[in-house]
Design an enzyme around this catalytic site. Structure first.
Site, PDB file in Angstrom:
ATOM      1  N   GLU A   1       1.005  -1.130   0.011  1.00 16.78           N
ATOM      2  CA  GLU A   1       0.166   0.077  -0.115  1.00 16.78           C
ATOM      3  C   GLU A   1       0.925   1.500   0.026  1.00 16.78           C
ATOM      4  O   GLU A   1       0.325   2.257  -0.249  1.00 16.78           O
ATOM      5  CB  GLU A   1      -1.187   0.021   1.082  1.00 16.78           C
TER       6      GLU A   1
ATOM      7  N   ASP B   1     -12.406  -4.190  -2.190  1.00 21.81           N
ATOM      8  CA  ASP B   1     -13.377  -5.264  -1.999  1.00 21.81           C
ATOM      9  C   ASP B   1     -14.715  -4.680  -1.368  1.00 21.81           C
ATOM     10  O   ASP B   1     -14.726  -3.538  -0.941  1.00 21.81           O
ATOM     11  CB  ASP B   1     -12.792  -6.376  -1.122  1.00 21.81           C
TER      12      ASP B   1
END
Ligand code: ADE
Length: 231
Positions: free
Chosen positions: A15, A219
């Site tokens: 990330e 998600d």
């Protein structure tokens, strides 16, 4: 370190790899088993680190950034699971407030209230969030030209949108439609769920350090989350 840096943090290395790749002169320091990279980004002093996963790891990292590294402001980034209707994979969520969805000292305190703080929600810094809002709008505005079509098809992306509001955190990877639905019923304003932001918000409140949290949706925190998250 000579003056107070801006801190950039994410839970996982993937990330933050893009940010780390931009630092020309970072020096690595290890404190409490965490790596901190101190250097410059666009001429500004920065410290970049990984919080690890979950609220306790996040709280330790936030305390070190403020007390040891003297961060004058903190930007937390990474991914989150979309909860709110219309918060889709590829969208961006900018937190205006954060809450620990698994905090429950009831019946002694109202559900979600953090004992001793008289509140369940912690605000992010308005100036920092406004600056990030501008940056996100610029980035999303030019994204269609930069997104490669194969990726758009492969990941089922669309025209990504920016959402702003409540982000919730807890020590659980939400990976069933039933749990996601329960969270949405309990906290209808929640846009997305992750595992660190609200811990950072509480520690930054304690130290009086401005915080912003911006997350990309990986998600939908549903039965497909375990497949969508790594993709
Ligand atoms: N971060 C990204 N997706 C998540 C999910 N479904 N639950 C918790 N944290 C997340």
């Amino acid at each position: 370190m000579s003056s107070a840096p801006t801190a950039f943090v994410a839970a996982l290395r993937d990330e933050l790899a893009g940010v780390l790749g931009l630092l020309p002169d970072e020096r690595r320091q290890v404190v409490a088993g965490r790596e901190f990279w101190v250097g410059h980004l666009h001429g500004q002093e920065v410290v970049v680190t990984l919080s690890g996963i979950g609220k306790v790891a996040a709280a330790t990292t936030a305390a070190l950034l403020t007390d040891r590294f003297r961060a004058r402001r903190i930007v937390f980034t990474g991914v989150a699971g979309g909860l709110g209707p219309g918060v889709r994979v590829g969208d961006v969520v900018l937190a205006r407030s954060l809450l620990q969805h698994d905090m429950d000292a009831s019946p002694l305190f109202p559900r979600h209230e953090v004992p001793g703080y008289d509140r369940s929600r912690f605000e992010t810094d308005g100036h920092l969030a406004d600056a990030l809002e501008q940056a996100c709008m610029r980035m999303l505005g030019t994204l269609p030209q930069r997104l490669d079509t194969a990726a758009v098809v492969a990941y089922g992306l669309h025209a990504p949108r920016l959402h702003q509001g409540l982000l919730v955190s807890g020590d659980r990877f939400v990976a069933t439609t039933a749990e996601s639905q329960a969270l949405q019923n309990e906290l209808p304003e929640a846009l997305a769920v992750e595992m660190e932001g609200a811990a950072f918000a509480q520690v930054c409140h304690d130290f009086g350090v401005p915080l912003a949290v911006v997350r990309t949706i990986s998600d939908r925190a549903d039965d497909d989350a375990h497949v969508d998250f790594p993709r």
